[in-house]
Motif scaffolding. Structure first.
Motif, mmCIF file in Angstrom:
data_model
loop_
_atom_site.group_PDB
_atom_site.id
_atom_site.type_symbol
_atom_site.label_atom_id
_atom_site.label_comp_id
_atom_site.label_asym_id
_atom_site.label_seq_id
_atom_site.Cartn_x
_atom_site.Cartn_y
_atom_site.Cartn_z
ATOM 1 N N GLN A 1 25.804 -65.262 -51.504
ATOM 2 C CA GLN A 1 26.743 -65.334 -50.371
ATOM 3 C C GLN A 1 28.053 -64.624 -50.703
ATOM 4 O OE1 GLN A 1 25.790 -66.756 -47.479
ATOM 5 N NE2 GLN A 1 27.653 -65.902 -46.624
ATOM 6 N N GLU A 2 28.516 -64.782 -51.950
ATOM 7 C CA GLU A 2 29.774 -64.143 -52.357
ATOM 8 C C GLU A 2 29.655 -62.624 -52.296
ATOM 9 O OE1 GLU A 2 30.731 -65.699 -56.180
ATOM 10 O OE2 GLU A 2 31.588 -67.554 -55.348
ATOM 11 N N ALA A 3 28.525 -62.096 -52.764
ATOM 12 C CA ALA A 3 28.295 -60.648 -52.724
ATOM 13 C C ALA A 3 28.265 -60.143 -51.282
ATOM 14 C CB ALA A 3 26.967 -60.323 -53.415
ATOM 15 N N ASN B 1 29.731 -61.538 -48.646
ATOM 16 C CA ASN B 1 31.070 -61.660 -48.058
ATOM 17 C C ASN B 1 31.961 -60.487 -48.449
ATOM 18 O OD1 ASN B 1 30.457 -63.998 -46.802
ATOM 19 N ND2 ASN B 1 31.327 -65.334 -48.372
ATOM 20 N N THR B 2 31.886 -60.053 -49.697
ATOM 21 C CA THR B 2 32.701 -58.924 -50.160
ATOM 22 C C THR B 2 32.335 -57.659 -49.391
ATOM 23 O OG1 THR B 2 32.531 -59.940 -52.328
ATOM 24 C CG2 THR B 2 33.487 -57.739 -52.263
ATOM 25 N N ARG B 3 31.030 -57.452 -49.182
ATOM 26 C CA ARG B 3 30.555 -56.257 -48.454
ATOM 27 C C ARG B 3 31.056 -56.256 -47.008
ATOM 28 N NH1 ARG B 3 26.294 -54.705 -45.491
ATOM 29 N NH2 ARG B 3 25.371 -56.771 -45.437
ATOM 30 N N LYS B 4 31.029 -57.469 -46.402
ATOM 31 C CA LYS B 4 31.396 -57.549 -44.985
ATOM 32 C C LYS B 4 32.897 -57.657 -44.772
ATOM 33 C CE LYS B 4 27.250 -59.746 -43.115
ATOM 34 N NZ LYS B 4 26.718 -61.009 -42.591
ATOM 35 N N GLY B 5 33.670 -57.918 -45.823
ATOM 36 C CA GLY B 5 35.103 -58.222 -45.701
ATOM 37 C C GLY B 5 35.880 -57.185 -44.916
ATOM 38 N N ILE B 6 35.761 -55.874 -45.314
ATOM 39 C CA ILE B 6 36.574 -54.802 -44.698
ATOM 40 C C ILE B 6 36.178 -54.616 -43.243
ATOM 41 C CG2 ILE B 6 37.161 -52.353 -44.840
ATOM 42 C CD1 ILE B 6 36.368 -52.684 -47.902
#
Lengths: 455, 90
Positions: free
Chosen positions: A259-261, A263-268
């Motif tokens: 989930q953390e990985a 979230n980082t991808r979708k953040g921007i």
């Protein structure tokens, strides 16, 4: 309507509280009481409320004939312009006590000038069973409009069809909206009943003690056996729980990392998307705010504040009553009737009662007094089924009539109202002899037609 | 605000009018007692109505009927007030 709803909620909450409250009697030291039977004083005494809430050794044996009017007055009460809840439990000990014993019951208060103010009947229940929790009645006296006028007495009168040997009264509750005081004003208990109760309690105590010892030994043995079994079960369950927990922890950690990985991808992209959405939604938000502001404006223009109508009406009512004297009573009665209508309850008993009819100048009754409970008819399952169906049909008819009324009101206001009209059409004709051209007969036909048209 | 102002005005007017009138005497207590008993007799036996019509239905429908009957007047009054407001519909 708000006031009435508030009153109903208020009364309900007081009833809920009143059973729990065992507060000391506030501000009332001594109450005297008179008990009347057909306007004759049959019992008199006083109640000392300082020693506590329970008043003993005051017994009222009401031995009277059927169909007499009886009243109980409790004196020395100062309601101080407040709500006054008057809750009476009946202690039925007579075999005659049944659901149709008491036919009418009225609560009232009297002020120092002998003015009588009627109270609303909240509940009225007399059970066939000899249980005071199933036989009771209560009234609410709204005295707020009387201001600080001294209330001299409060009480109730009732009509009874059957002789009652022992009619006891207990627990008068009040709630003073004016001073905030609440509690039990007084209770009248029966000393004989207390003695019987004490004896019963002692006897029950002895029997209960013996039973308890035997039961304790059995319980101890059962507990020991259960303890050993539950200990073994507990150990087994603990092992299974630990294994399950470890497995779940491994799965949770794996899911968290994934989930953390993500979230980082979708953040921007997510931030950019939310900014765009906010810009797109801006007009909608503005319109919503504008509508809310307009709604609030219209509300403040047309809907008065919470207490405005109540205060307005009370001010006007007080003025009316003072100035108009007896002319103000129709308004008071209409309000009382509306109040009684709103506090109307279906008790499940539909009793018709009638008084005895005497021959003038002779001590002879043509028709004896009596009563009949229509609910007794419903014990027959066939009649009950018919009655239930009948009620459903009546409900449906009333609902349809209401919808028809609503439709007519809508049509009257917004157009489309239909009007019934009638027209007459007339046809005339002649029969002619073709060979001679002579009119042989004449006929006229008239026809009336009724139609509806939109006005 | 508008309704409150109108109702306050009505109250003041009524109070002024009633202040001019003399005090009307009260009912005789015995007469009042009799009338109260009569009304109570009717309403204490009103439970009988529950056999023929559901009390809950009556208690629900009667306020709605009162509202429906008076709705036309209330609507016209509100529209009358709205038309007095200086709001342009164009």
């Amino acid at each position: 309507m708000k006031k009435i709803l508030f009153t109903i909620l208020f009364i309900s909450s007081i009833f809920l509280i009143s059973d729990k409250v065992n507060a000391a009697v506030v501000g009332i030291n001594t109450l005297s009481y008179d008990i009347y039977e057909n306007s004759d004083l049959v019992s008199q005494g006083s109640i000392d409320t300082q020693s506590g809430l329970s008043i003993n050794n005051v017994t009222y044996y009401n031995i009277h004939n059927p169909s007499t009017s009886n009243s109980v007055d409790i004196k020395g009460v100062n309601a101080n312009g407040s709500y006054f809840i008057f809750y009476v439990k009946l202690y039925p000990s007579s075999e005659f006590l049944s659901s149709n014993v008491i036919t009418t019951i009225n609560g009232y208060v009297r002020d120092n000038y002998s003015n009588v103010y009627n109270c609303n009947v909240n509940t009225f229940m007399v059970s066939d069973q000899k249980n005071p929790d199933l036989s009771y009645f209560s009234f609410t006296c709204d005295l707020t409009s009387l201001g600080d006028k001294q209330i001299y007495s409060f009480g109730f009168n009732y009509n009874s069809l059957t002789k009652i040997d022992d009619f006891r009264i207990s627990n008068f509750y009040f709630y003073s909206a004016h001073s905030g005081e609440s509690g039990v004003i007084g209770s009248i208990n029966n000393s004989t009943q207390n003695i019987i109760n004490n004896q019963n309690q002692m006897a029950n105590g002895i029997i209960g003690g013996a039973n308890k010892n035997t039961q304790d030994i059995i319980n101890n043995q059962t507990n020991m056996a259960n303890g050993i079994i539950s200990g073994a079960n507990q150990n087994k369950n603990d092992i299974i729980d630990n294994q399950d927990k470890n497995t779940q922890d491994v799965i949770d950690n794996s899911n968290k990392n994934h989930q953390e990985a993500e979230n980082t991808r979708k953040g921007i992209f997510g931030t950019l998307k939310s900014v765009l959405e906010s810009i797109i939604n801006l007009p909608t938000k503005l319109v919503t705010l504008l509508i809310e502001a307009l709604t609030n404006l219209l509300k403040s223009l047309f809907i008065p504040g919470d207490d405005f109508l109540n205060n307005w009406f009370n001010d006007l009512k007080g003025g009316f009553e003072k100035q108009l004297g007896f002319l103000s009573y129709p308004i008071t009665w209409i309000l009382e009737i509306l109040n009684k209508f709103l506090t109307l309850n279906d008790t499940g008993h539909y009793i018709i009662s009638w008084s005895a009819i005497k021959v003038p100048n002779f001590d002879f009754n043509i028709i004896e007094s009596g009563s009949f409970d229509l609910a007794s008819l419903l014990q027959d399952s066939t009649i009950k089924a018919f009655h239930d169906t009948y009620l459903v049909i009546i409900d449906a008819l009333m609902l349809l009539a209401f919808m028809n009324l609503c439709m007519n009101v809508y049509n009257r206001i917004f157009g489309g109202e239909v009007d019934n009209y009638e027209y007459i059409s007339v046809d005339e004709g002649y029969n002619i002899d073709v060979s001679t051209g002579e009119v042989t007969s004449q006929w006229t036909r008239q026809r009336r037609t009724r139609k509806e048209r939109v006005v | 605000m508008i309704v409150e102002a109108i109702m306050n005005l009505v109250k003041v007017l009524l109070q002024v009018v009633f202040a001019l009138l003399p005090d009307v005497p009260n009912f005789d207590i015995t007469l009042l007692d009799s009338l109260t008993k009569y009304i109570d007799m009717i309403f204490n036996n009103l439970g009988l109505l529950g056999f023929f019509v559901r009390i809950s239905t009556i208690k629900t429908l009667v306020p709605l009927v009162i509202i429906a009957i008076n709705f036309e007047d209330v609507y016209h009054f509100v529209m009358w007030v709205v038309k007095k407001l200086p709001i342009s519909t164009n």
